[in-house]
Design a protein around this motif. Sequence first.
Motif, short mmCIF file in Angstrom:
data_model
loop_
_atom_site.label_atom_id
_atom_site.label_comp_id
_atom_site.label_asym_id
_atom_site.label_seq_id
_atom_site.Cartn_x
_atom_site.Cartn_y
_atom_site.Cartn_z
N MET A 1 0.85 -1.18 0.00
CA MET A 1 0.00 0.00 0.00
C MET A 1 0.89 1.24 0.00
SD MET A 1 -3.30 0.92 2.30
CE MET A 1 -2.63 1.56 3.80
N THR A 2 0.51 2.25 -0.76
CA THR A 2 1.27 3.48 -0.86
C THR A 2 1.20 4.26 0.44
OG1 THR A 2 0.70 3.60 -3.19
CG2 THR A 2 1.53 5.59 -2.19
N ALA A 3 2.35 4.77 0.88
CA ALA A 3 2.37 5.62 2.07
C ALA A 3 1.67 6.93 1.75
CB ALA A 3 3.80 5.86 2.53
N ILE A 4 0.94 7.46 2.70
CA ILE A 4 0.15 8.66 2.46
C ILE A 4 1.01 9.87 2.09
CG2 ILE A 4 0.02 9.45 4.85
CD1 ILE A 4 -3.08 9.93 4.07
N ASN A 5 2.23 9.92 2.58
CA ASN A 5 3.11 11.04 2.25
C ASN A 5 3.60 10.99 0.81
OD1 ASN A 5 2.89 12.14 4.80
ND2 ASN A 5 4.67 11.06 5.57
N GLN A 6 3.45 9.87 0.13
CA GLN A 6 3.88 9.75 -1.26
C GLN A 6 2.76 10.10 -2.24
OE1 GLN A 6 5.18 5.70 -1.24
NE2 GLN A 6 7.28 6.24 -0.69
N LEU A 7 1.56 10.32 -1.77
CA LEU A 7 0.44 10.66 -2.64
C LEU A 7 0.49 12.12 -3.03
CD1 LEU A 7 -2.42 8.80 -0.73
CD2 LEU A 7 -1.18 8.03 -2.77
N ALA A 8 -0.01 12.44 -4.22
CA ALA A 8 -0.07 13.83 -4.69
C ALA A 8 -1.12 14.60 -3.89
CB ALA A 8 -0.41 13.86 -6.18
N ALA A 9 -0.86 15.89 -3.66
CA ALA A 9 -1.79 16.74 -2.92
C ALA A 9 -2.85 17.31 -3.86
CB ALA A 9 -1.04 17.87 -2.24
N MET A 10 -4.01 17.64 -3.29
CA MET A 10 -5.10 18.27 -4.06
C MET A 10 -5.43 19.60 -3.42
SD MET A 10 -7.65 15.05 -4.74
CE MET A 10 -8.74 16.04 -5.75
N MET A 19 -11.46 8.74 -0.84
CA MET A 19 -10.49 8.82 0.23
C MET A 19 -10.22 7.42 0.75
SD MET A 19 -12.89 10.36 3.25
CE MET A 19 -11.78 9.98 4.54
N VAL A 20 -9.08 7.25 1.38
CA VAL A 20 -8.70 5.95 1.93
C VAL A 20 -9.15 5.88 3.39
CG1 VAL A 20 -6.78 4.43 2.49
CG2 VAL A 20 -6.72 5.82 0.41
N VAL A 21 -9.77 4.78 3.75
CA VAL A 21 -10.15 4.53 5.15
C VAL A 21 -9.70 3.13 5.54
CG1 VAL A 21 -12.16 6.06 5.13
CG2 VAL A 21 -12.44 3.70 4.47
N ASN A 26 -13.40 -5.05 8.50
CA ASN A 26 -12.83 -5.90 7.46
C ASN A 26 -11.34 -6.12 7.62
OD1 ASN A 26 -15.25 -6.30 5.84
ND2 ASN A 26 -15.08 -4.14 5.36
N GLY A 27 -10.69 -5.31 8.45
CA GLY A 27 -9.27 -5.47 8.73
C GLY A 27 -8.34 -5.03 7.62
N ASP A 28 -8.83 -4.19 6.70
CA ASP A 28 -7.96 -3.72 5.63
C ASP A 28 -8.36 -2.32 5.17
OD1 ASP A 28 -10.30 -4.24 4.30
OD2 ASP A 28 -9.43 -5.58 2.81
N ALA A 29 -7.57 -1.76 4.27
CA ALA A 29 -7.86 -0.42 3.73
C ALA A 29 -8.90 -0.54 2.63
CB ALA A 29 -6.58 0.20 3.19
N ARG A 30 -9.80 0.42 2.59
CA ARG A 30 -10.86 0.49 1.58
C ARG A 30 -10.93 1.92 1.08
NH1 ARG A 30 -14.60 -4.21 1.87
NH2 ARG A 30 -13.22 -5.75 2.79
N LYS A 31 -11.72 2.15 0.04
CA LYS A 31 -11.95 3.50 -0.46
C LYS A 31 -13.40 3.88 -0.23
CE LYS A 31 -12.82 1.88 -5.15
NZ LYS A 31 -12.35 1.83 -6.52
#
Length: 68
Positions: A1-10, A19-21, A26-31
Amino acid sequence: MTAINQLAAMSSLSLSDLMVVFSTSNGDARKAALSVLLDLLEANLQTSVDKVTQYSAPNATGFSVQVT
């Protein structure tokens, strides 16, 4: 999974943006769309103060507003 600091800003968002939650059920990341977050906030945020909108219009000599 991509680190949040590596994502482009808006600089602006729309309700269809995603958004990522982390889902604890479920024990994992979802959108999720921002509109889903808005629905959740509107359903769960409460205020105990009744707010009333008061209107006033200036006259020729200026104006003051008495707030009740």
